[in-house]
Design a protein around this motif. Structure first.
Motif, PDB file in Angstrom:
ATOM      1  N   PRO A  25      -4.735  -5.703  -0.284  1.00  0.00           N
ATOM      2  CA  PRO A  25      -3.414  -6.275   0.002  1.00  0.00           C
ATOM      3  C   PRO A  25      -2.550  -6.334  -1.252  1.00  0.00           C
ATOM      4  O   PRO A  25      -3.031  -6.706  -2.321  1.00  0.00           O
ATOM      5  CB  PRO A  25      -3.751  -7.687   0.497  1.00  0.00           C
ATOM      6  CG  PRO A  25      -5.036  -8.014  -0.188  1.00  0.00           C
ATOM      7  CD  PRO A  25      -5.791  -6.718  -0.352  1.00  0.00           C
ATOM      8  N   ARG A  26      -1.303  -5.955  -1.128  1.00  0.00           N
ATOM      9  CA  ARG A  26      -0.311  -6.136  -2.215  1.00  0.00           C
ATOM     10  C   ARG A  26      -0.871  -5.682  -3.560  1.00  0.00           C
ATOM     11  O   ARG A  26      -1.114  -6.493  -4.468  1.00  0.00           O
ATOM     12  CB  ARG A  26       0.134  -7.587  -2.287  1.00  0.00           C
ATOM     13  CG  ARG A  26       0.823  -8.060  -1.018  1.00  0.00           C
ATOM     14  CD  ARG A  26       1.254  -9.515  -1.148  1.00  0.00           C
ATOM     15  NE  ARG A  26       0.126 -10.413  -1.365  1.00  0.00           N
ATOM     16  CZ  ARG A  26      -0.690 -10.837  -0.428  1.00  0.00           C
ATOM     17  NH1 ARG A  26      -0.499 -10.435   0.830  1.00  0.00           N
ATOM     18  NH2 ARG A  26      -1.688 -11.648  -0.713  1.00  0.00           N
ATOM     19  N   VAL A  27      -1.063  -4.396  -3.715  1.00  0.00           N
ATOM     20  CA  VAL A  27      -1.685  -3.873  -4.936  1.00  0.00           C
ATOM     21  C   VAL A  27      -0.761  -4.049  -6.131  1.00  0.00           C
ATOM     22  O   VAL A  27       0.467  -4.064  -6.029  1.00  0.00           O
ATOM     23  CB  VAL A  27      -2.072  -2.398  -4.780  1.00  0.00           C
ATOM     24  CG1 VAL A  27      -3.189  -2.253  -3.760  1.00  0.00           C
ATOM     25  CG2 VAL A  27      -0.871  -1.534  -4.424  1.00  0.00           C
ATOM     26  N   SER A  28      -1.397  -4.154  -7.288  1.00  0.00           N
ATOM     27  CA  SER A  28      -0.684  -4.203  -8.550  1.00  0.00           C
ATOM     28  C   SER A  28      -1.107  -2.994  -9.375  1.00  0.00           C
ATOM     29  O   SER A  28      -2.018  -2.245  -9.004  1.00  0.00           O
ATOM     30  CB  SER A  28      -1.010  -5.493  -9.294  1.00  0.00           C
ATOM     31  OG  SER A  28      -2.392  -5.528  -9.612  1.00  0.00           O
ATOM     32  N   LEU A  29      -0.439  -2.817 -10.500  1.00  0.00           N
ATOM     33  CA  LEU A  29      -0.738  -1.670 -11.352  1.00  0.00           C
ATOM     34  C   LEU A  29      -2.207  -1.670 -11.781  1.00  0.00           C
ATOM     35  O   LEU A  29      -2.806  -0.609 -11.977  1.00  0.00           O
ATOM     36  CB  LEU A  29       0.166  -1.672 -12.582  1.00  0.00           C
ATOM     37  CG  LEU A  29       1.663  -1.548 -12.304  1.00  0.00           C
ATOM     38  CD1 LEU A  29       2.458  -1.627 -13.617  1.00  0.00           C
ATOM     39  CD2 LEU A  29       1.981  -0.252 -11.575  1.00  0.00           C
ATOM     40  N   SER A  30      -2.777  -2.838 -11.918  1.00  0.00           N
ATOM     41  CA  SER A  30      -4.163  -2.958 -12.361  1.00  0.00           C
ATOM     42  C   SER A  30      -5.170  -2.533 -11.302  1.00  0.00           C
ATOM     43  O   SER A  30      -6.366  -2.482 -11.583  1.00  0.00           O
ATOM     44  CB  SER A  30      -4.462  -4.394 -12.789  1.00  0.00           C
ATOM     45  OG  SER A  30      -4.309  -5.276 -11.695  1.00  0.00           O
ATOM     46  N   ASP A  31      -4.704  -2.244 -10.108  1.00  0.00           N
ATOM     47  CA  ASP A  31      -5.601  -1.742  -9.055  1.00  0.00           C
ATOM     48  C   ASP A  31      -5.769  -0.231  -9.132  1.00  0.00           C
ATOM     49  O   ASP A  31      -6.521   0.352  -8.341  1.00  0.00           O
ATOM     50  CB  ASP A  31      -5.067  -2.130  -7.674  1.00  0.00           C
ATOM     51  CG  ASP A  31      -5.168  -3.632  -7.417  1.00  0.00           C
ATOM     52  OD1 ASP A  31      -4.186  -4.221  -6.927  1.00  0.00           O
ATOM     53  OD2 ASP A  31      -6.223  -4.209  -7.747  1.00  0.00           O
ATOM     54  N   THR A  32      -5.068   0.413 -10.050  1.00  0.00           N
ATOM     55  CA  THR A  32      -5.267   1.850 -10.270  1.00  0.00           C
ATOM     56  C   THR A  32      -6.696   2.082 -10.726  1.00  0.00           C
ATOM     57  O   THR A  32      -7.132   1.555 -11.750  1.00  0.00           O
ATOM     58  CB  THR A  32      -4.277   2.370 -11.334  1.00  0.00           C
ATOM     59  OG1 THR A  32      -2.957   2.296 -10.819  1.00  0.00           O
ATOM     60  CG2 THR A  32      -4.601   3.809 -11.706  1.00  0.00           C
ATOM     61  N   ALA A  33      -7.433   2.849  -9.932  1.00  0.00           N
ATOM     62  CA  ALA A  33      -8.859   3.026 -10.196  1.00  0.00           C
ATOM     63  C   ALA A  33      -9.403   4.087  -9.239  1.00  0.00           C
ATOM     64  O   ALA A  33      -8.694   4.569  -8.361  1.00  0.00           O
ATOM     65  CB  ALA A  33      -9.616   1.709  -9.983  1.00  0.00           C
ATOM     66  N   VAL A  34     -10.662   4.427  -9.425  1.00  0.00           N
ATOM     67  CA  VAL A  34     -11.367   5.281  -8.466  1.00  0.00           C
ATOM     68  C   VAL A  34     -12.184   4.374  -7.559  1.00  0.00           C
ATOM     69  O   VAL A  34     -12.867   3.457  -8.028  1.00  0.00           O
ATOM     70  CB  VAL A  34     -12.292   6.283  -9.181  1.00  0.00           C
ATOM     71  CG1 VAL A  34     -13.055   7.115  -8.149  1.00  0.00           C
ATOM     72  CG2 VAL A  34     -11.481   7.190 -10.096  1.00  0.00           C
ATOM     73  N   TYR A  35     -12.095   4.628  -6.267  1.00  0.00           N
ATOM     74  CA  TYR A  35     -12.793   3.815  -5.273  1.00  0.00           C
ATOM     75  C   TYR A  35     -13.850   4.671  -4.582  1.00  0.00           C
ATOM     76  O   TYR A  35     -13.567   5.765  -4.093  1.00  0.00           O
ATOM     77  CB  TYR A  35     -11.804   3.242  -4.264  1.00  0.00           C
ATOM     78  CG  TYR A  35     -10.878   2.233  -4.888  1.00  0.00           C
ATOM     79  CD1 TYR A  35      -9.740   2.640  -5.579  1.00  0.00           C
ATOM     80  CD2 TYR A  35     -11.164   0.873  -4.829  1.00  0.00           C
ATOM     81  CE1 TYR A  35      -8.910   1.717  -6.193  1.00  0.00           C
ATOM     82  CE2 TYR A  35     -10.326  -0.062  -5.432  1.00  0.00           C
ATOM     83  CZ  TYR A  35      -9.208   0.373  -6.112  1.00  0.00           C
ATOM     84  OH  TYR A  35      -8.390  -0.547  -6.722  1.00  0.00           O
ATOM     85  N   TYR A  36     -15.069   4.159  -4.558  1.00  0.00           N
ATOM     86  CA  TYR A  36     -16.198   4.866  -3.960  1.00  0.00           C
ATOM     87  C   TYR A  36     -16.734   4.096  -2.765  1.00  0.00           C
ATOM     88  O   TYR A  36     -16.814   2.865  -2.799  1.00  0.00           O
ATOM     89  CB  TYR A  36     -17.350   4.978  -4.953  1.00  0.00           C
ATOM     90  CG  TYR A  36     -17.072   5.767  -6.215  1.00  0.00           C
ATOM     91  CD1 TYR A  36     -16.610   5.132  -7.359  1.00  0.00           C
ATOM     92  CD2 TYR A  36     -17.322   7.130  -6.272  1.00  0.00           C
ATOM     93  CE1 TYR A  36     -16.377   5.832  -8.517  1.00  0.00           C
ATOM     94  CE2 TYR A  36     -17.101   7.845  -7.444  1.00  0.00           C
ATOM     95  CZ  TYR A  36     -16.633   7.193  -8.552  1.00  0.00           C
ATOM     96  OH  TYR A  36     -16.421   7.897  -9.713  1.00  0.00           O
ATOM     97  N   CYS A  37     -17.132   4.823  -1.745  1.00  0.00           N
ATOM     98  CA  CYS A  37     -17.886   4.188  -0.671  1.00  0.00           C
ATOM     99  C   CYS A  37     -19.305   4.748  -0.680  1.00  0.00           C
ATOM    100  O   CYS A  37     -19.512   5.941  -0.911  1.00  0.00           O
ATOM    101  CB  CYS A  37     -17.228   4.387   0.687  1.00  0.00           C
ATOM    102  SG  CYS A  37     -17.239   6.060   1.320  1.00  0.00           S
ATOM    103  N   LEU A  38     -20.270   3.884  -0.464  1.00  0.00           N
ATOM    104  CA  LEU A  38     -21.671   4.269  -0.366  1.00  0.00           C
ATOM    105  C   LEU A  38     -22.204   3.805   0.971  1.00  0.00           C
ATOM    106  O   LEU A  38     -21.882   2.711   1.431  1.00  0.00           O
ATOM    107  CB  LEU A  38     -22.500   3.614  -1.477  1.00  0.00           C
ATOM    108  CG  LEU A  38     -22.864   4.481  -2.660  1.00  0.00           C
ATOM    109  CD1 LEU A  38     -21.634   4.731  -3.486  1.00  0.00           C
ATOM    110  CD2 LEU A  38     -23.941   3.804  -3.506  1.00  0.00           C
TER     111      LEU A  38
END
Lengths: 110, 111
Positions: free
Chosen positions: A76-89
């Motif tokens: 919800p309501r992302v900020s610049l600090s949410d820039t990242a790689v997201y993995y699902c396992l």
């Protein structure tokens, strides 16, 4: 360990809700779905885990349809600090071979 | 909570030289331990995992090896490094619910 497929990358604007999808067509009955977030030069960190329907914690929600062949991580309501790689396992408890897919690079734009 | 120590944090090694990366974990006994590698701009590659002392499973044939001489110690080694061994090496262990906890990583540059 069930194979997972994610989009390679996506952009989002600051303040918006971001939905990140993962396909896992060969998920097994005993498999759980776990999402991780990785910043540059750091190891991934746990975000959320679920088995079916919806799970919510203080940082994200995880939506899993009835057939469990896919899942969606919602930030919800992302900020610049949410820039990242997201993995699902996807895997069952006690599975020792924990291999990550390529992940989804999410870039939050001002 | 899991605490994982890795060292060295940064390493620059010439081609053909040996390698030793060490990982120690605190907390529960008999943890499952992992070594992953991440090349620049790439995903995480599982290299080795261990379910107990002396028990090593290798995922990818390569010139790397792993050892687990003690319950909470996991070592990644190579006798002769290649340029392609450069990358970010992460040690990890599993916690409750099979969630994975990672160390701070070791940057290896082979020159």
């Amino acid at each position: 360990l069930a194979k997972t497929t994610q989009p390679i990358s996506m952009d989002s604007y600051e303040g918006q809700e971001v939905n990140i999808t993962c396909s896992h067509n060969n998920i097994a009955t005993n498999d759980y779905i776990t999402w991780y977030q990785q910043f540059p030069s750091q190891g991934p960190r746990f975000i959320i885990q679920g088995y079916k329907t919806k799970v919510t914690n203080e940082v994200a929600s995880l939506f899993i349809p009835a057939d469990r062949k896919s899942s969606t991580l919602s930030l919800p309501r992302v900020s610049l600090s949410d820039t990242a790689v997201y993995y699902c396992l996807v895997g069952r408890y006690g599975n020792n071979r924990l291999a990550f897919g390529k992940g989804n690079q999410v870039v939050v734009i001002p | 909570s899991q605490t994982i120590h890795q060292w060295p944090a940064t390493l620059v090694q010439p081609v053909g030289s040996p390698l030793s990366l060490e990982c120690t974990v605190e907390g529960t006994s008999n943890p499952n331990l992992y070594w992953y590698r991440q090349a620049a701009g790439r995903g995480l590659q599982l290299l080795f995992y261990s379910v107990g002392i002396g028990q090593i499973s290798s995922e990818v044939p390569q010139n790397l090896s792993a050892s687990r001489p003690q319950d909470r110690q996991f070592i990644l080694s190579s006798k002769k490094l290649l340029l392609s061994d450069s990358g970010f090496y992460l040690c990890a262990e599993t916690g409750p619910g099979n969630t994975i906890y990672f160390g701070e990583g070791s940057w290896l540059t082979v020159v």
